[in-house]
Write a protein that holds these residues in place. Structure first.
Motif, PDB file in Angstrom:
ATOM      1  N   THR A 159     -41.224  44.133 -37.290  1.00 26.25           N
ATOM      2  CA  THR A 159     -42.091  44.186 -38.468  1.00 26.25           C
ATOM      3  C   THR A 159     -41.221  44.283 -39.727  1.00 26.25           C
ATOM      4  N   PRO A 160     -41.767  43.929 -40.883  1.00 25.61           N
ATOM      5  CA  PRO A 160     -41.002  44.110 -42.118  1.00 25.61           C
ATOM      6  C   PRO A 160     -40.537  45.549 -42.327  1.00 25.61           C
ATOM      7  N   ALA A 196     -43.247  33.578 -42.008  1.00 23.66           N
ATOM      8  CA  ALA A 196     -43.521  34.056 -40.662  1.00 23.66           C
ATOM      9  C   ALA A 196     -42.425  33.602 -39.700  1.00 23.66           C
ATOM     10  N   LEU A 197     -42.303  34.327 -38.588  1.00 23.78           N
ATOM     11  CA  LEU A 197     -41.281  34.025 -37.588  1.00 23.78           C
ATOM     12  C   LEU A 197     -41.914  33.380 -36.365  1.00 23.78           C
ATOM     13  N   ALA A 242     -37.761  39.561 -40.506  1.00 24.43           N
ATOM     14  CA  ALA A 242     -39.156  39.729 -40.935  1.00 24.43           C
ATOM     15  C   ALA A 242     -39.247  40.367 -42.320  1.00 24.43           C
ATOM     16  N   PHE A 291     -41.041  39.990 -32.274  1.00 17.35           N
ATOM     17  CA  PHE A 291     -40.153  40.122 -33.418  1.00 17.35           C
ATOM     18  C   PHE A 291     -40.454  41.438 -34.141  1.00 17.35           C
TER      19      PHE A 291
END
Length: 267
Positions: free
Chosen positions: A190-191, A239-240, A234, A188
């Motif tokens: 990142t922010p 959390a994913l 994200a 996935f």
């Protein structure tokens, strides 16, 4: 047969195998059903035949949970035939970009003039609620690859056909539209990556669809795209994890099946 041979030849061989196994000479519409969209195969038409994907040239069993690993021929109420591709290959599986778009090319070789691409994605735009189906009106391809090779300059200005999106909104006027971003995955984002994607105009993010849409346009098909928002992207919530994505997809299945049934009836 292997993916090493000419992609056009392989798609023709797959289409011939589908015609032989289903008894349907030509399919009018094709649908690739991503996470959350699978139940539509059971309700949008009468099943004519179901074929394990690995028995058709160039296909393999489903690579991730949530995909059926079959090809299914349906007869619609209109008398048209739809080909359901439940054996999507993702770029992160490592089989190469030509394997990713083999299903789309097979659909075109089988006669389909319309390609419906669906997926599950993370929501970047806070206007999109978890569990919502969103029409894709454009995409940003950040995979750094293309299914086209050489000087093959295909116009993708109206890639997600305005005509088909209007038909979809006729079936469901409340549909929102947005820009889908494809990244290669399988991790996935990142922010920081999500902040970047939002800054460049992305509204939903996933790991499929854009490359398939390009190949569909090259093959002469009209494309209709839908994304199910399975989670906030994200940095926008907790959390994913893939299990939560599957759970949200499962919860949305009845609504998505109803939506696709109504949309496909207008195509």
């Amino acid at each position: 047969m292997s993916m090493d041979q000419d992609p056009t030849t392989l798609a023709a061989a797959a289409a011939a195998a589908i015609a032989e196994r289903t008894g349907v000479e030509r399919h009018d519409i094709a649908l690739t059903l991503g996470s959350g969209w699978g139940r539509a195969a059971d309700v949008i038409g009468e099943t004519v035949a179901v074929i394990p994907a690995e028995e058709v040239p160039g296909f393999r069993a489903a690579g991730i949970p949530g995909h059926s690993g079959t090809l299914r021929s349906l007869r619609l109420a209109s008398g048209k035939h739809a080909l359901i591709i439940g054996a999507r290959t993702h770029l992160y599986e490592g089989h190469g970009v030509q394997a990713v778009v083999h299903g789309v090319r097979t659909a075109a070789a089988a006669g389909a003039g319309i390609m419906v691409l669906t997926n599950g994605a993370g929501g970047i735009d806070p206007a999109f609620a978890v569990g919502e189906a969103v029409l894709i009106n454009d995409h940003i391809n950040l995979t750094a690859v293309s299914p086209l090779v050489g000087a093959d300059f295909v116009d993708v200005t109206d890639l997600y056909a305005t005509r088909l999106r209007e038909l979809a909104r006729g079936a469901e006027p409340s549909l929102q539209e947005g820009v889908y971003v494809q990244l290669p995955g399988p991790h996935f984002e990142t922010p920081a990556e999500i902040r970047y994607l939002r800054a460049i105009g992305g509204q939903a993010v996933g790991m499929s669809t854009a490359l398939e849409a390009i190949a569909a346009r090259k093959a002469g098909m009209e494309v209709l795209g839908f994304t199910l928002i399975t989670n906030p992207a994200a940095g926008m919530a907790g959390a994913l994890n893939h299990e939560e994505v599957l759970e949200e997809g499962k919860a949305a299945e009845p609504r998505l099946a109803d939506l696709l049934t109504r949309v496909v009836a207008r195509l």
